[in-house]
Design an enzyme around this catalytic site. Structure first.
Site, PDB file in Angstrom:
ATOM      1  N   LYS A  16       0.822  -1.209   0.000  1.00 21.63           N
ATOM      2  CA  LYS A  16       0.000   0.000   0.000  1.00 21.63           C
ATOM      3  C   LYS A  16       0.863   1.268   0.000  1.00 21.63           C
ATOM      4  O   LYS A  16       0.591   2.200  -0.731  1.00 21.63           O
ATOM      5  CB  LYS A  16      -0.952   0.020   1.221  1.00 21.63           C
ATOM      6  CG  LYS A  16      -1.981  -1.115   1.211  1.00 21.63           C
ATOM      7  CD  LYS A  16      -3.005  -0.955   2.314  1.00 21.63           C
ATOM      8  CE  LYS A  16      -2.435  -1.045   3.729  1.00 21.63           C
ATOM      9  NZ  LYS A  16      -1.809  -2.332   4.059  1.00 21.63           N
ATOM     10  N   ARG A  91     -10.040   0.728   8.756  1.00 19.73           N
ATOM     11  CA  ARG A  91      -9.550  -0.610   9.043  1.00 19.73           C
ATOM     12  C   ARG A  91     -10.598  -1.455   9.736  1.00 19.73           C
ATOM     13  O   ARG A  91     -10.366  -2.632   9.999  1.00 19.73           O
ATOM     14  CB  ARG A  91      -8.329  -0.534   9.932  1.00 19.73           C
ATOM     15  CG  ARG A  91      -7.046  -0.924   9.175  1.00 19.73           C
ATOM     16  CD  ARG A  91      -5.906  -0.568  10.009  1.00 19.73           C
ATOM     17  NE  ARG A  91      -4.731  -1.344   9.832  1.00 19.73           N
ATOM     18  CZ  ARG A  91      -3.605  -0.845   9.310  1.00 19.73           C
ATOM     19  NH1 ARG A  91      -3.584   0.362   8.808  1.00 19.73           N
ATOM     20  NH2 ARG A  91      -2.529  -1.578   9.295  1.00 19.73           N
ATOM     21  N   ARG A 130      11.288  -6.927   5.097  1.00 19.04           N
ATOM     22  CA  ARG A 130      11.117  -5.484   4.875  1.00 19.04           C
ATOM     23  C   ARG A 130      11.965  -4.672   5.843  1.00 19.04           C
ATOM     24  O   ARG A 130      12.030  -4.960   7.025  1.00 19.04           O
ATOM     25  CB  ARG A 130       9.648  -5.102   5.053  1.00 19.04           C
ATOM     26  CG  ARG A 130       9.427  -3.613   4.869  1.00 19.04           C
ATOM     27  CD  ARG A 130       7.990  -3.270   4.684  1.00 19.04           C
ATOM     28  NE  ARG A 130       7.212  -3.361   5.902  1.00 19.04           N
ATOM     29  CZ  ARG A 130       5.921  -3.074   5.961  1.00 19.04           C
ATOM     30  NH1 ARG A 130       5.257  -2.735   4.879  1.00 19.04           N
ATOM     31  NH2 ARG A 130       5.280  -3.166   7.100  1.00 19.04           N
ATOM     32  N   ARG A 163      11.090  -1.939  11.116  1.00 18.69           N
ATOM     33  CA  ARG A 163       9.937  -1.469  11.883  1.00 18.69           C
ATOM     34  C   ARG A 163       9.705  -2.434  13.041  1.00 18.69           C
ATOM     35  O   ARG A 163       9.736  -3.645  12.846  1.00 18.69           O
ATOM     36  CB  ARG A 163       8.689  -1.478  10.987  1.00 18.69           C
ATOM     37  CG  ARG A 163       8.477  -0.201  10.225  1.00 18.69           C
ATOM     38  CD  ARG A 163       7.350  -0.329   9.243  1.00 18.69           C
ATOM     39  NE  ARG A 163       6.096  -0.812   9.816  1.00 18.69           N
ATOM     40  CZ  ARG A 163       4.935  -0.762   9.168  1.00 18.69           C
ATOM     41  NH1 ARG A 163       4.863  -0.255   7.963  1.00 18.69           N
ATOM     42  NH2 ARG A 163       3.843  -1.224   9.731  1.00 18.69           N
ATOM     43  N   ARG A 174      -0.514  -9.168  13.243  1.00 19.42           N
ATOM     44  CA  ARG A 174      -1.070  -8.154  12.335  1.00 19.42           C
ATOM     45  C   ARG A 174      -1.868  -8.812  11.210  1.00 19.42           C
ATOM     46  O   ARG A 174      -2.909  -8.295  10.801  1.00 19.42           O
ATOM     47  CB  ARG A 174       0.061  -7.297  11.749  1.00 19.42           C
ATOM     48  CG  ARG A 174       0.660  -6.368  12.792  1.00 19.42           C
ATOM     49  CD  ARG A 174       1.950  -5.756  12.311  1.00 19.42           C
ATOM     50  NE  ARG A 174       1.775  -4.898  11.170  1.00 19.42           N
ATOM     51  CZ  ARG A 174       2.701  -4.705  10.222  1.00 19.42           C
ATOM     52  NH1 ARG A 174       3.859  -5.341  10.295  1.00 19.42           N
ATOM     53  NH2 ARG A 174       2.478  -3.902   9.232  1.00 19.42           N
TER      54      ARG A 174
END
Ligand code: AMP
Length: 234
Positions: A16, A91, A130, A163, A174
């Protein structure tokens, strides 16, 4: 140029934020990426940031009323000549309903809700590798498999950081939260005829082109936001 009002949906790792950056450079859009917005608050150690930090560590969502209040205030301040791109909001169905009401009030009909779909396996691979490149403007994601991007970030003076919510056990939480809380939004917008699904498995430029096509078609017939009272002409 048409003023677009776009929602990007998709599991963590679907790309996203990458698509947001590509869209931002092509259209006059005020971008609200709620995850990044909250990470900035954490860094600045604001009251919202301190609250958000606890949720980040668990991988769970902040309360709806807080996020709705934050987005309401910020959307009200968008200049009228700009469209809006929402990445990470809504969300939950409650957030979606509040957004319908707000967009109606602001005379900003939704142009497109785009769902980026990705298998859990691909999401875990993307999130596990990531890293964020920080220090070169807005932080942006790179993947450890893409050493060229990692080196380019460092060469330009950026820093590579992980992160905190990309730690393995938080990733699984998540994805679970996405399935239970956010996935129902796909049905919600589909029911109202405003949803376009695209695969997020391709390379970012191809995914971007698919989104541009959706927007080109949507521009001709703006979609009235689902739910909420009859629209009046602005
Ligand atoms: P993201 O960068 O979009 O994956 O978001 C990171 C974290 O920010 C999420 O795991 C949530 O804790 C929080 N967050 C972002 N957007 C929202 C939202 N709309 N509602 C509740 N929590 C959110």
């Amino acid at each position: 140029m048409t003023r677009h009002h776009i929602i990007l949906l998709g599991a963590p790792g679907a790309g996203k934020s990458t698509q947001t950056r590509l869209l931002q450079s092509h259209y006059p859009l005020a971008v609200f990426a709620t995850g990044q917005m909250l990470r900035d608050e954490v860094k600045r150690e604001t009251a919202l940031g301190l609250l958000a930090d606890g949720y980040f560590k668990k991988g769970t969502l902040l309360p709806d009323e807080i996020m709705i209040a934050v987005i309401t205030e910020r959307l009200r301040a968008v200049p009228t000549d700009k469209g809006v791109l929402l990445d990470g909001f809504p969300r939950t169905v409650e957030q979606a309903q509040a957004l319908d009401t707000l967009l109606h009030e602001l005379h900003r009909p939704l142009t497109a809700v785009i769902a980026l779909s990705l298998s859990d396996q691909d999401a875990v691979h993307r999130l596990g590798g990531r890293r964020m490149c920080e220090g070169l403007g807005d932080p942006f994601p790179v993947h450890v498999d893409d050493q060229e991007s990692v080196r380019a970030c460092l060469r330009l003076g950026g820093r590579i950081v992980t992160r905190p919510d990309d730690e393995p056990e938080v990733i699984l939480e998540r994805l679970r939260v996405y399935d239970t809380e956010t996935q129902p939004l796909i049905g919600y917008y589909e029911q109202h005829g405003v949803l376009s699904r695209i695969s997020a498995a391709g390379n970012p430029e191809d995914v971007h082109q698919s989104i541009v096509e959706i927007l080109n078609n949507a521009a001709a017939s703006e979609i009235v936001p689902p739910h909420g009272p009859e629209r009046t002409t602005p």
